[in-house]
Design a protein around this motif. Structure first.
Motif, PDB file in Angstrom:
ATOM      1  N   ALA A   1       0.841  -1.189   0.000  1.00 40.63           N
ATOM      2  CA  ALA A   1       0.000   0.000   0.000  1.00 40.63           C
ATOM      3  C   ALA A   1       0.878   1.241   0.000  1.00 40.63           C
ATOM      4  O   ALA A   1       1.787   1.369   0.835  1.00 40.63           O
ATOM      5  CB  ALA A   1      -0.920   0.006   1.211  1.00 40.63           C
ATOM      6  N   LEU A   2       0.605   2.153  -0.925  1.00 43.23           N
ATOM      7  CA  LEU A   2       1.335   3.406  -1.031  1.00 43.23           C
ATOM      8  C   LEU A   2       0.380   4.565  -0.776  1.00 43.23           C
ATOM      9  O   LEU A   2      -0.768   4.549  -1.244  1.00 43.23           O
ATOM     10  CB  LEU A   2       1.954   3.553  -2.420  1.00 43.23           C
ATOM     11  N   HIS A   3       0.843   5.565  -0.054  1.00 40.40           N
ATOM     12  CA  HIS A   3      -0.007   6.718   0.265  1.00 40.40           C
ATOM     13  C   HIS A   3       0.805   7.996   0.242  1.00 40.40           C
ATOM     14  O   HIS A   3       1.950   8.041   0.705  1.00 40.40           O
ATOM     15  CB  HIS A   3      -0.626   6.547   1.655  1.00 40.40           C
ATOM     16  N   TYR A   4       0.181   9.056  -0.291  1.00 36.68           N
ATOM     17  CA  TYR A   4       0.717  10.408  -0.184  1.00 36.68           C
ATOM     18  C   TYR A   4      -0.439  11.328   0.172  1.00 36.68           C
ATOM     19  O   TYR A   4      -1.539  11.220  -0.393  1.00 36.68           O
ATOM     20  CB  TYR A   4       1.350  10.881  -1.498  1.00 36.68           C
ATOM     21  N   GLY A   5      -0.210  12.235   1.112  1.00 39.84           N
ATOM     22  CA  GLY A   5      -1.246  13.168   1.493  1.00 39.84           C
ATOM     23  C   GLY A   5      -0.705  14.568   1.692  1.00 39.84           C
ATOM     24  O   GLY A   5       0.492  14.760   1.933  1.00 39.84           O
ATOM     25  N   TYR A   6      -1.583  15.545   1.608  1.00 45.10           N
ATOM     26  CA  TYR A   6      -1.203  16.929   1.879  1.00 45.10           C
ATOM     27  C   TYR A   6      -2.279  17.575   2.731  1.00 45.10           C
ATOM     28  O   TYR A   6      -3.458  17.621   2.341  1.00 45.10           O
ATOM     29  CB  TYR A   6      -1.014  17.730   0.597  1.00 45.10           C
ATOM     30  N   GLN A   7      -1.878  18.057   3.905  1.00 47.59           N
ATOM     31  CA  GLN A   7      -2.783  18.771   4.803  1.00 47.59           C
ATOM     32  C   GLN A   7      -2.563  20.274   4.671  1.00 47.59           C
ATOM     33  O   GLN A   7      -1.497  20.796   5.005  1.00 47.59           O
ATOM     34  CB  GLN A   7      -2.539  18.342   6.252  1.00 47.59           C
ATOM     35  N   TYR A   8      -3.576  20.969   4.183  1.00 47.95           N
ATOM     36  CA  TYR A   8      -3.565  22.422   4.090  1.00 47.95           C
ATOM     37  C   TYR A   8      -4.304  22.976   5.299  1.00 47.95           C
ATOM     38  O   TYR A   8      -5.455  22.586   5.580  1.00 47.95           O
ATOM     39  CB  TYR A   8      -4.246  22.875   2.800  1.00 47.95           C
ATOM     40  N   VAL A   9      -3.648  23.870   6.055  1.00 48.16           N
ATOM     41  CA  VAL A   9      -4.263  24.490   7.223  1.00 48.16           C
ATOM     42  C   VAL A   9      -4.480  25.969   6.911  1.00 48.16           C
ATOM     43  O   VAL A   9      -3.515  26.744   6.816  1.00 48.16           O
ATOM     44  CB  VAL A   9      -3.398  24.309   8.481  1.00 48.16           C
ATOM     45  N   ARG A  10      -5.718  26.328   6.754  1.00 51.22           N
ATOM     46  CA  ARG A  10      -6.062  27.703   6.355  1.00 51.22           C
ATOM     47  C   ARG A  10      -5.614  28.714   7.405  1.00 51.22           C
ATOM     48  O   ARG A  10      -5.794  28.519   8.602  1.00 51.22           O
ATOM     49  CB  ARG A  10      -7.576  27.806   6.143  1.00 51.22           C
ATOM     50  N   ASN A  11      -4.994  29.787   6.925  1.00 50.81           N
ATOM     51  CA  ASN A  11      -4.494  30.913   7.734  1.00 50.81           C
ATOM     52  C   ASN A  11      -3.236  30.596   8.541  1.00 50.81           C
ATOM     53  O   ASN A  11      -2.698  31.496   9.187  1.00 50.81           O
ATOM     54  CB  ASN A  11      -5.579  31.452   8.686  1.00 50.81           C
ATOM     55  N   TYR A  12      -2.770  29.352   8.497  1.00 48.19           N
ATOM     56  CA  TYR A  12      -1.576  28.982   9.258  1.00 48.19           C
ATOM     57  C   TYR A  12      -0.638  28.156   8.367  1.00 48.19           C
ATOM     58  O   TYR A  12      -0.534  26.936   8.516  1.00 48.19           O
ATOM     59  CB  TYR A  12      -1.965  28.187  10.506  1.00 48.19           C
ATOM     60  N   PRO A  13       0.047  28.799   7.412  1.00 43.96           N
ATOM     61  CA  PRO A  13       0.864  28.056   6.449  1.00 43.96           C
ATOM     62  C   PRO A  13       1.977  27.244   7.102  1.00 43.96           C
ATOM     63  O   PRO A  13       2.395  26.217   6.548  1.00 43.96           O
ATOM     64  CB  PRO A  13       1.424  29.149   5.539  1.00 43.96           C
ATOM     65  N   GLN A  14       2.472  27.681   8.277  1.00 37.74           N
ATOM     66  CA  GLN A  14       3.546  26.916   8.929  1.00 37.74           C
ATOM     67  C   GLN A  14       3.061  25.540   9.391  1.00 37.74           C
ATOM     68  O   GLN A  14       3.873  24.643   9.630  1.00 37.74           O
ATOM     69  CB  GLN A  14       4.104  27.676  10.136  1.00 37.74           C
ATOM     70  N   LEU A  15       1.749  25.362   9.517  1.00 40.48           N
ATOM     71  CA  LEU A  15       1.211  24.081   9.981  1.00 40.48           C
ATOM     72  C   LEU A  15       0.888  23.126   8.840  1.00 40.48           C
ATOM     73  O   LEU A  15       0.630  21.938   9.070  1.00 40.48           O
ATOM     74  CB  LEU A  15      -0.054  24.315  10.814  1.00 40.48           C
ATOM     75  N   SER A  16       0.869  23.612   7.609  1.00 41.95           N
ATOM     76  CA  SER A  16       0.591  22.740   6.460  1.00 41.95           C
ATOM     77  C   SER A  16       1.777  21.817   6.205  1.00 41.95           C
ATOM     78  O   SER A  16       2.931  22.195   6.430  1.00 41.95           O
ATOM     79  CB  SER A  16       0.298  23.579   5.219  1.00 41.95           C
ATOM     80  N   TYR A  17       1.504  20.607   5.717  1.00 43.96           N
ATOM     81  CA  TYR A  17       2.585  19.634   5.528  1.00 43.96           C
ATOM     82  C   TYR A  17       2.127  18.508   4.603  1.00 43.96           C
ATOM     83  O   TYR A  17       0.934  18.329   4.351  1.00 43.96           O
ATOM     84  CB  TYR A  17       3.016  19.050   6.874  1.00 43.96           C
ATOM     85  N   SER A  18       3.106  17.731   4.120  1.00 41.06           N
ATOM     86  CA  SER A  18       2.854  16.512   3.354  1.00 41.06           C
ATOM     87  C   SER A  18       3.177  15.297   4.213  1.00 41.06           C
ATOM     88  O   SER A  18       4.010  15.375   5.120  1.00 41.06           O
ATOM     89  CB  SER A  18       3.714  16.478   2.091  1.00 41.06           C
ATOM     90  N   ASP A  19       2.532  14.182   3.911  1.00 34.56           N
ATOM     91  CA  ASP A  19       2.871  12.943   4.613  1.00 34.56           C
ATOM     92  C   ASP A  19       2.867  11.784   3.631  1.00 34.56           C
ATOM     93  O   ASP A  19       2.263  11.857   2.550  1.00 34.56           O
ATOM     94  CB  ASP A  19       1.899  12.678   5.763  1.00 34.56           C
ATOM     95  N   TYR A  20       3.546  10.708   3.996  1.00 36.64           N
ATOM     96  CA  TYR A  20       3.622   9.522   3.144  1.00 36.64           C
ATOM     97  C   TYR A  20       3.545   8.260   3.994  1.00 36.64           C
ATOM     98  O   TYR A  20       3.798   8.276   5.217  1.00 36.64           O
ATOM     99  CB  TYR A  20       4.929   9.508   2.341  1.00 36.64           C
ATOM    100  N   LYS A  21       3.194   7.168   3.344  1.00 31.73           N
ATOM    101  CA  LYS A  21       3.156   5.866   4.005  1.00 31.73           C
ATOM    102  C   LYS A  21       3.444   4.784   2.980  1.00 31.73           C
ATOM    103  O   LYS A  21       2.882   4.789   1.881  1.00 31.73           O
ATOM    104  CB  LYS A  21       1.792   5.631   4.645  1.00 31.73           C
TER     105      LYS A  21
END
Length: 258
Positions: free
Chosen positions: A184-204
């Motif tokens: 199983a392969l996964h890629y994700g991106y979490q966008y946090v509105r108004n707080y760009p320092q909290l946005s990030y990518s993740d993988y598994k």
């Protein structure tokens, strides 16, 4: 001769119980990098409507003043057109009694709507927060600068202010069979509105295989999240020990479906 009508089939039910070495949600540990026991059940009608619930223990160091529990309630509609599957629904993340350690004690509870598609072994899903994302807003995280590795407060490049309603998570996945194993392969991106320092990518990257009704799994999980915003200290008074819940990890699991 007359044909007797067949009795309707009972609505399909499914469930699962899982033990994991670390509960990772969108790449981030929810259990302070400790194990979790999880379980859920779902009802799915023959016309595509479904609903269910799922629960896991979480860390009181991260979800303060509560029962160290997450309960997810969800429902939606699925349809399959040949090799294409479509899915739309809503999910509520509930953390009983948990509140940020401030007055009046804003909660972490979150409501998201989601839309997903599957084509053969490939999947894509987008989740959109219609409330503040896990309680993050001006009164809970506004102006926060993060935490250094030694447990001292950071002082530069601090967060701004505003609501996180409208934040979104994009989730892409694929599964393959490799030498009797499920890859199983996964890629994700979490966008946090108004707080760009909290946005990030993740993988598994995970491998699993069923053995006598029990599925065993092992996965490498990681993120590019800015660590100082994802460090926590124990709730024990005076402790300066820190734990980075965004750091890469190797997670083992065992699950049983029924």
């Amino acid at each position: 001769p007359a044909v007797r009508a067949q009795s309707p089939q009972p609505p399909p039910m499914s469930g699962n119980v899982t033990f994991v070495g670390d509960y990772r949600f969108r790449g981030l540990s929810q259990t302070y990098n400790q194990p979790a026991l999880q379980g859920g059940a779902e009802y799915a009608s023959t016309i595509g409507v479904y609903g269910g619930g799922w629960s896991s223990n979480v860390s009181g160091n991260q979800f303060l003043n509560g029962g160290s529990l997450e309960v997810d309630l969800y429902g939606g509609y699925r349809r399959t057109y040949g090799k294409l599957g479509l899915d739309a629904g809503m999910q509520y993340y509930w953390y009983p009694s948990a509140r940020y350690n401030i007055d009046p004690g804003d909660d972490y509870n979150t409501l998201e709507v989601y839309f997903g598609a599957r084509y053969q072994q490939f999947t894509a899903k987008y989740s959109h927060a219609v409330t503040d994302l896990f309680g993050m807003k001006t009164s809970t995280i506004g102006g926060y600068c993060g935490m250094n590795a030694d447990g001292t407060p950071a002082t530069a490049d601090c967060l701004g202010t505003g609501s996180t309603k409208g934040s979104g998570y994009a989730d892409f996945g694929a599964t393959f069979e490799v030498m009797s194993l499920n890859l199983a392969l996964h890629y994700g991106y979490q966008y946090v509105r108004n707080y760009p320092q909290l946005s990030y990518s993740d993988y598994k990257i995970g491998l699993s295989r069923a053995f006598g009704g029990i599925t065993l799994g092992a996965a490498a999980v990681g993120t590019d999240a800015e660590s100082r915003f994802y460090r926590y200290t124990p709730t024990t008074a005076g402790s300066t020990e820190t734990e980075d819940v965004s750091k890469a990890a190797f997670v083992l699991s065992a699950s049983k479906a029924f």
